[in-house]
Design a protein around this motif. Structure first.
Motif, PDB file in Angstrom:
ATOM      1  N   THR A   1       2.034   7.144  -6.769  1.00 53.60           N
ATOM      2  CA  THR A   1       1.114   8.147  -7.314  1.00 53.60           C
ATOM      3  C   THR A   1       1.556   9.585  -7.014  1.00 53.60           C
ATOM      4  O   THR A   1       0.930  10.520  -7.470  1.00 53.60           O
ATOM      5  N   LYS A   2       2.642   9.738  -6.243  1.00 55.38           N
ATOM      6  CA  LYS A   2       3.112  11.072  -5.880  1.00 55.38           C
ATOM      7  C   LYS A   2       4.226  11.533  -6.813  1.00 55.38           C
ATOM      8  O   LYS A   2       4.958  10.729  -7.366  1.00 55.38           O
ATOM      9  N   THR A   3       4.358  12.824  -6.892  1.00 52.31           N
ATOM     10  CA  THR A   3       5.457  13.391  -7.662  1.00 52.31           C
ATOM     11  C   THR A   3       6.711  13.417  -6.796  1.00 52.31           C
ATOM     12  O   THR A   3       6.644  13.271  -5.575  1.00 52.31           O
ATOM     13  N   LEU A   4       7.859  13.634  -7.412  1.00 53.41           N
ATOM     14  CA  LEU A   4       9.117  13.693  -6.687  1.00 53.41           C
ATOM     15  C   LEU A   4       9.079  14.837  -5.647  1.00 53.41           C
ATOM     16  O   LEU A   4       9.546  14.667  -4.518  1.00 53.41           O
ATOM     17  N   GLY A   5       8.501  15.956  -5.998  1.00 56.06           N
ATOM     18  CA  GLY A   5       8.389  17.071  -5.066  1.00 56.06           C
ATOM     19  C   GLY A   5       7.554  16.727  -3.851  1.00 56.06           C
ATOM     20  O   GLY A   5       7.886  17.085  -2.720  1.00 56.06           O
ATOM     21  N   GLU A   6       6.467  16.022  -4.069  1.00 54.50           N
ATOM     22  CA  GLU A   6       5.607  15.613  -2.955  1.00 54.50           C
ATOM     23  C   GLU A   6       6.349  14.644  -2.022  1.00 54.50           C
ATOM     24  O   GLU A   6       6.205  14.737  -0.809  1.00 54.50           O
ATOM     25  N   ILE A   7       7.130  13.761  -2.591  1.00 53.10           N
ATOM     26  CA  ILE A   7       7.887  12.814  -1.782  1.00 53.10           C
ATOM     27  C   ILE A   7       8.973  13.506  -0.985  1.00 53.10           C
ATOM     28  O   ILE A   7       9.132  13.317   0.216  1.00 53.10           O
ATOM     29  N   LEU A   8       9.739  14.384  -1.651  1.00 60.33           N
ATOM     30  CA  LEU A   8      10.885  15.041  -1.008  1.00 60.33           C
ATOM     31  C   LEU A   8      10.465  16.136  -0.025  1.00 60.33           C
ATOM     32  O   LEU A   8      11.079  16.280   1.031  1.00 60.33           O
ATOM     33  N   PHE A   9       9.432  16.882  -0.372  1.00 60.00           N
ATOM     34  CA  PHE A   9       9.081  18.044   0.438  1.00 60.00           C
ATOM     35  C   PHE A   9       7.765  17.892   1.194  1.00 60.00           C
ATOM     36  O   PHE A   9       7.308  18.826   1.854  1.00 60.00           O
ATOM     37  N   GLY A  10       7.135  16.730   1.075  1.00 55.29           N
ATOM     38  CA  GLY A  10       5.892  16.479   1.803  1.00 55.29           C
ATOM     39  C   GLY A  10       4.757  17.380   1.373  1.00 55.29           C
ATOM     40  O   GLY A  10       3.917  17.751   2.184  1.00 55.29           O
ATOM     41  N   LEU A  11       4.746  17.752   0.139  1.00 57.84           N
ATOM     42  CA  LEU A  11       3.679  18.637  -0.363  1.00 57.84           C
ATOM     43  C   LEU A  11       2.375  17.912  -0.572  1.00 57.84           C
ATOM     44  O   LEU A  11       2.254  16.795  -0.753  1.00 57.84           O
TER      45      LEU A  11
ATOM     46  N   ASN B   1       0.832  -1.205   0.000  1.00 57.37           N
ATOM     47  CA  ASN B   1       0.000   0.000   0.000  1.00 57.37           C
ATOM     48  C   ASN B   1       0.867   1.256   0.000  1.00 57.37           C
ATOM     49  O   ASN B   1       0.560   2.223  -0.699  1.00 57.37           O
ATOM     50  N   LEU B   2       1.937   1.238   0.783  1.00 61.72           N
ATOM     51  CA  LEU B   2       2.850   2.375   0.818  1.00 61.72           C
ATOM     52  C   LEU B   2       3.507   2.567  -0.540  1.00 61.72           C
ATOM     53  O   LEU B   2       3.608   3.693  -1.038  1.00 61.72           O
ATOM     54  N   ASP B   3       3.956   1.468  -1.155  1.00 61.05           N
ATOM     55  CA  ASP B   3       4.534   1.553  -2.499  1.00 61.05           C
ATOM     56  C   ASP B   3       3.532   2.151  -3.481  1.00 61.05           C
ATOM     57  O   ASP B   3       3.886   2.972  -4.318  1.00 61.05           O
ATOM     58  N   SER B   4       2.285   1.739  -3.366  1.00 63.46           N
ATOM     59  CA  SER B   4       1.239   2.251  -4.258  1.00 63.46           C
ATOM     60  C   SER B   4       1.014   3.743  -4.028  1.00 63.46           C
ATOM     61  O   SER B   4       0.875   4.517  -4.983  1.00 63.46           O
ATOM     62  N   ASP B   5       0.993   4.149  -2.754  1.00 67.17           N
ATOM     63  CA  ASP B   5       0.809   5.574  -2.439  1.00 67.17           C
ATOM     64  C   ASP B   5       1.964   6.408  -2.974  1.00 67.17           C
ATOM     65  O   ASP B   5       1.759   7.487  -3.529  1.00 67.17           O
ATOM     66  N   ILE B   6       3.176   5.918  -2.789  1.00 60.87           N
ATOM     67  CA  ILE B   6       4.358   6.646  -3.256  1.00 60.87           C
ATOM     68  C   ILE B   6       4.377   6.720  -4.777  1.00 60.87           C
ATOM     69  O   ILE B   6       4.771   7.742  -5.351  1.00 60.87           O
TER      70      ILE B   6
END
Length: 96
Positions: free
Chosen positions: A86-96, A79-84
């Protein structure tokens, strides 16, 4: 701080192995046919056999619980892999 690395294929193999092991252990049961013998040593031996059977049952239950825990870990991981994914690199790195 320690890092844990889980190989998805090997982890599934481990889950499968635990599941088969739990089933195998659950089927174990020792017995003794006293054939009418009434000796204190035989009675004590029967108590030991009963205790071993209880321990086998407990061990089987614990292995089944561990198997379910491992399945839960894998499900949360997927589930975590699936959530990640769907996120952009910015969302992952900066928690946007």
């Amino acid at each position: 701080m320690a890092e844990i690395y889980l190989d998805p294929n090997k982890f599934q193999d481990q889950i499968d192995s635990f599941e088969k092991g739990a089933e195998t252990i659950q089927a174990l049961k020792y017995s003794l046919d006293k054939q009418g013998v009434r000796l204190r040593c035989v009675d004590r031996y029967m108590e030991c056999v009963d205790e071993v059977n209880g321990l086998i049952t407990l061990f089987s239950t614990m292995m089944a619980q561990d198997t379910e825990s491992m399945k839960l870990i894998k499900a949360k991981w997927m589930n975590l892999d699936s959530d990640i994914a769907t996120k952009t690199l910015g969302e992952i790195l900066f928690g946007l």
